[in-house]
Design a protein around this motif. Structure first.
Motif, PDB file in Angstrom:
ATOM      1  N   LEU A  91       0.839  -1.208   0.000  1.00 51.29           N
ATOM      2  CA  LEU A  91       0.000   0.000   0.000  1.00 51.29           C
ATOM      3  C   LEU A  91       0.873   1.257   0.000  1.00 51.29           C
ATOM      4  O   LEU A  91       0.575   2.240  -0.686  1.00 51.29           O
ATOM      5  CB  LEU A  91      -0.926   0.003   1.228  1.00 51.29           C
ATOM      6  CG  LEU A  91      -2.019  -1.072   1.261  1.00 51.29           C
ATOM      7  CD1 LEU A  91      -2.700  -1.096   2.633  1.00 51.29           C
ATOM      8  CD2 LEU A  91      -3.055  -0.844   0.164  1.00 51.29           C
ATOM      9  N   GLN A 129       2.500   1.571  -3.579  1.00 51.81           N
ATOM     10  CA  GLN A 129       1.568   2.093  -4.605  1.00 51.81           C
ATOM     11  C   GLN A 129       1.354   3.586  -4.409  1.00 51.81           C
ATOM     12  O   GLN A 129       1.273   4.354  -5.376  1.00 51.81           O
ATOM     13  CB  GLN A 129       0.220   1.360  -4.527  1.00 51.81           C
ATOM     14  CG  GLN A 129       0.271  -0.127  -4.845  1.00 51.81           C
ATOM     15  CD  GLN A 129       0.436  -0.432  -6.325  1.00 51.81           C
ATOM     16  OE1 GLN A 129       1.000   0.361  -7.079  1.00 51.81           O
ATOM     17  NE2 GLN A 129      -0.029  -1.595  -6.742  1.00 51.81           N
ATOM     18  N   ALA A 130       1.230   3.998  -3.138  1.00 52.70           N
ATOM     19  CA  ALA A 130       1.050   5.424  -2.860  1.00 52.70           C
ATOM     20  C   ALA A 130       2.299   6.206  -3.269  1.00 52.70           C
ATOM     21  O   ALA A 130       2.208   7.321  -3.792  1.00 52.70           O
ATOM     22  CB  ALA A 130       0.747   5.635  -1.374  1.00 52.70           C
ATOM     23  N   ASP A 141       2.427   6.479  -7.036  1.00 52.94           N
ATOM     24  CA  ASP A 141       1.395   7.416  -7.490  1.00 52.94           C
ATOM     25  C   ASP A 141       1.858   8.859  -7.262  1.00 52.94           C
ATOM     26  O   ASP A 141       1.584   9.739  -8.071  1.00 52.94           O
ATOM     27  CB  ASP A 141       0.103   7.148  -6.707  1.00 52.94           C
ATOM     28  CG  ASP A 141      -1.051   8.008  -7.195  1.00 52.94           C
ATOM     29  OD1 ASP A 141      -1.376   7.937  -8.395  1.00 52.94           O
ATOM     30  OD2 ASP A 141      -1.619   8.767  -6.383  1.00 52.94           O
ATOM     31  N   VAL A 150      -7.163   5.822  -2.186  1.00 45.01           N
ATOM     32  CA  VAL A 150      -5.882   6.513  -2.033  1.00 45.01           C
ATOM     33  C   VAL A 150      -4.732   5.605  -2.477  1.00 45.01           C
ATOM     34  O   VAL A 150      -3.787   6.029  -3.130  1.00 45.01           O
ATOM     35  CB  VAL A 150      -5.673   6.934  -0.559  1.00 45.01           C
ATOM     36  CG1 VAL A 150      -4.290   7.531  -0.341  1.00 45.01           C
ATOM     37  CG2 VAL A 150      -6.761   7.922  -0.132  1.00 45.01           C
ATOM     38  N   THR A 151      -4.818   4.332  -2.080  1.00 46.03           N
ATOM     39  CA  THR A 151      -3.816   3.343  -2.479  1.00 46.03           C
ATOM     40  C   THR A 151      -4.459   1.974  -2.306  1.00 46.03           C
ATOM     41  O   THR A 151      -5.387   1.821  -1.514  1.00 46.03           O
ATOM     42  CB  THR A 151      -2.521   3.461  -1.660  1.00 46.03           C
ATOM     43  OG1 THR A 151      -1.560   2.501  -2.140  1.00 46.03           O
ATOM     44  CG2 THR A 151      -2.759   3.210  -0.181  1.00 46.03           C
ATOM     45  N   TRP A 152      -3.983   0.997  -3.064  1.00 47.19           N
ATOM     46  CA  TRP A 152      -4.554  -0.344  -2.910  1.00 47.19           C
ATOM     47  C   TRP A 152      -3.559  -1.392  -3.367  1.00 47.19           C
ATOM     48  O   TRP A 152      -2.595  -1.095  -4.059  1.00 47.19           O
ATOM     49  CB  TRP A 152      -5.871  -0.464  -3.682  1.00 47.19           C
ATOM     50  CG  TRP A 152      -5.691  -0.572  -5.171  1.00 47.19           C
ATOM     51  CD1 TRP A 152      -5.442   0.457  -6.047  1.00 47.19           C
ATOM     52  CD2 TRP A 152      -5.716  -1.770  -5.953  1.00 47.19           C
ATOM     53  NE1 TRP A 152      -5.309  -0.031  -7.319  1.00 47.19           N
ATOM     54  CE2 TRP A 152      -5.484  -1.387  -7.296  1.00 47.19           C
ATOM     55  CE3 TRP A 152      -5.920  -3.118  -5.652  1.00 47.19           C
ATOM     56  CZ2 TRP A 152      -5.448  -2.323  -8.327  1.00 47.19           C
ATOM     57  CZ3 TRP A 152      -5.885  -4.047  -6.682  1.00 47.19           C
ATOM     58  CH2 TRP A 152      -5.645  -3.633  -8.002  1.00 47.19           C
ATOM     59  N   ILE A 188      -6.685   1.641   1.060  1.00 49.77           N
ATOM     60  CA  ILE A 188      -6.925   2.762   1.964  1.00 49.77           C
ATOM     61  C   ILE A 188      -7.738   3.765   1.162  1.00 49.77           C
ATOM     62  O   ILE A 188      -7.357   4.118   0.036  1.00 49.77           O
ATOM     63  CB  ILE A 188      -5.609   3.389   2.470  1.00 49.77           C
ATOM     64  CG1 ILE A 188      -4.878   2.375   3.368  1.00 49.77           C
ATOM     65  CG2 ILE A 188      -5.884   4.681   3.240  1.00 49.77           C
ATOM     66  CD1 ILE A 188      -3.516   2.842   3.861  1.00 49.77           C
ATOM     67  N   ILE A 208      -6.373   3.865  -8.301  1.00 50.44           N
ATOM     68  CA  ILE A 208      -6.264   5.002  -7.392  1.00 50.44           C
ATOM     69  C   ILE A 208      -7.100   6.155  -7.957  1.00 50.44           C
ATOM     70  O   ILE A 208      -7.035   6.438  -9.147  1.00 50.44           O
ATOM     71  CB  ILE A 208      -4.777   5.413  -7.229  1.00 50.44           C
ATOM     72  CG1 ILE A 208      -4.017   4.328  -6.435  1.00 50.44           C
ATOM     73  CG2 ILE A 208      -4.657   6.771  -6.530  1.00 50.44           C
ATOM     74  CD1 ILE A 208      -2.512   4.554  -6.338  1.00 50.44           C
TER      75      ILE A 208
END
Lengths: 388, 136
Positions: free
Chosen positions: A148, A151-152, A155, B57-59, B77, B100
């Motif tokens: 998680l 990925q954030a 992004d 938001v993220t996965w 999330i 996202i």
């Protein structure tokens, strides 16, 4: 305030120790550290011991006095638990005790047994470091938590699996000459990219292994070192700890690790260094993405640049700031409650010149160790310098 | 929940618990509710997040799941917008057909994982909760 010297270090090999008891592992590491320091066991004032999952793995609580006994120590002993940062906070407690004048000679370190659990059980045992009611109930594990975060990160800053692969390749290569490392073998970028997924975008070679092992360091006041004519050329000049909300969902930052940033700021101020002074670092790469975020918190890489540091050669052995010359958690292994102590041991060997990879940092005088708990709800940073 | 007590025929639960967040005096909303909010303030009310939509938001999609957890386990999330106030939650996703930024809604699930599998203590807490489903 006295300065704190690293008088000796000891490690067990990291890997699968079968049915060896935890006390046996810690006794081995402590004996090696005490031999390395050339001190009298009877003079040790305290044991600061890190362990995370011993109650699940060995059904053993109240481990600290047991470990003191196994190490041949007759002194007060305390267990520190801060998930994967357990030994880091144990070392910090030892430094603070010596600085406060309440101890002159302290053994610090940690131990973890994990291979006595199968992979599913070990994953579940590790997950107790997350929020049981809101994260673990949803089936979150640490690989998925760091996925998680990855990925954030992608992004927000960009980057991808190939960048992560370069981190794994670097740390595997660094582990090859390290006699204590779990995986003394190289991998290629293609090996990492072709490995099975664990939690996208993290695949098998993005994750550290399940490891048994122990670490110990002997810390001594400068006065004790002088009075007893010890050879202790490395000094711990800075300590810092940071904290964050336990659950990832509960934080503003998912692609960053503010607790580690806080720990670094405190440790650097304590020692009087800046990030530009760092010659070498051992960071908590439980997953490849964690190394990228650690570099940014430590100021070794700018925000959003940690992901390419290995690929660009900045953190490789011949780069500006070699990172995880031990092999890191990724290839050296990650016995969680021992890891923070092993980072201090490896950094000391690197700075003293007796690590198999010391040749890459022959002129180094300043090193930093970064140890994190959970998804970096806890972080400890130590600054080590060659004493003048 | 095999007796159908918590679910109607169309799969929509008729007595699902709220997805409860807490509201604090300065307008902050926290999920899960914390005993103390910003500046040590106690909560002044609750918000049922199950009545709101959220943004991913993220996965991730976890393929190495522990005993009692579905495999693969899609997790995200998400961030709710409650009248301009942002609040995040982690939870399972109903699908991996998500990106996202997508909009999702909470759907009640009586059991998120098998409490009798692995090292869990079934009586330690409840096992129901919410998954997030993309809104078409």
């Amino acid at each position: 305030m006295t300065s704190v010297r690293v008088a000796g270090v000891g490690l067990t090999p990291f890997g699968d120790h079968g049915d060896r008891a935890g006390r046996d592992l810690f006794a081995e590491a402590a004996a090696a550290a005490i031999d390395d320091a050339e001190i009298d066991r009877a003079a040790v004032d305290q044991l600061a011991y890190g362990n995370f999952m011993g109650a699940l793995a060995e059904q053993q609580g109240h481990q600290a006095p047991l470990m003191a006994e196994a190490a041949g120590l007759d002194c007060p002993a305390t267990r520190y638990e801060e998930a994967c940062a357990s030994a880091g906070v144990a070392v910090k407690a030892a430094v603070e005790a010596i600085r406060a004048g309440t101890a002159d000679l302290v053994v610090a370190g940690g131990m973890e047994r994990m291979n006595c659990l199968d992979t599913g059980e070990a994953t579940e045992a590790l997950a107790i470091a997350a929020d049981e009611l809101y994260e673990v109930r949803a089936g979150m594990t640490f690989p998925s938590a760091y996925a998680l975060m990855a990925q954030a990160y992608f992004d927000r800053f960009g980057g991808g699996r190939a960048d992560l692969a370069h981190i794994a390749v670097k740390n595997h290569a660094n582990a090859v000459p390290n006699e204590y490392a779990q995986y003394q073998r190289e991998i290629t970028v293609d090996d990492a990219l072709d490995a099975p997924p664990v939690a996208e975008p993290l695949h098998l070679y993005d994750a550290c292994p399940i490891t048994d092992g122990a670490s110990a360091v002997v810390l001594a006041s400068e006065e004790y070192v002088t009075a007893n004519d010890l050879d202790a050329p490395v000094e711990i000049t800075g300590v810092g700890q940071g904290g964050d909300r336990l659950a990832l969902q509960d934080r503003d930052a998912i692609a960053e690790t503010p607790a580690a940033t806080e720990a670094a700021e405190v440790a650097y101020a304590d020692s009087g260094i800046t990030a530009a002074d760092i010659d070498v670092a051992e960071v908590h790469d439980c997953f490849t993405i964690a190394e990228a975020m650690a570099l940014e918190s430590l100021g070794i890489a700018d925000s959003g640049e940690g992901i390419v540091a290995a690929r660009d050669g900045k953190t490789t052995p011949d780069g500006d700031c070699p990172v995880n010359l031990s092999g890191g958690l990724k290839a050296k292994g990650h016995p969680v409650g021992a890891t923070g102590g092993s980072q201090i041991a490896e950094l000391t060997r690197l700075l003293r010149g007796d690590h198999p990879n010391s040749e890459h940092v022959a002129d180094a005088t300043t090193g930093v160790a970064h140890n994190a708990g959970g998804t970096v709800a806890s972080a400890v940073v130590h600054v080590l310098e060659v004493a003048e | 929940m095999s007796d159908g007590e918590n679910a109607t025929d169309d799969g929509e639960p008729d007595d699902q618990p709220p997805m409860e967040a807490a509201r604090y005096p300065d307008g902050t909303i926290l999920y899960p509710p914390h005993p103390l909010g910003p500046d040590g303030a106690e909560p002044v009310g609750t918000v049922d997040l199950s009545e709101y939509h959220a943004t991913v938001v993220t996965w991730t999609s976890s393929t190495a799941t522990p005993p009692g957890v579905r495999e693969p386990n899609h997790l995200g999330i998400v961030e709710f917008d409650v009248d301009g106030e942002a609040v995040r939650a982690i939870g399972q996703l109903t699908t991996d057909e998500v990106e996202i930024g997508d909009t999702v809604e909470p759907v009640y699930v009586p059991e998120l994982r098998d409490p009798d599998a692995g090292i869990r203590e079934a009586e330690s807490h409840s096992w129901d909760g919410y998954r997030f489903r993309p809104v078409e």
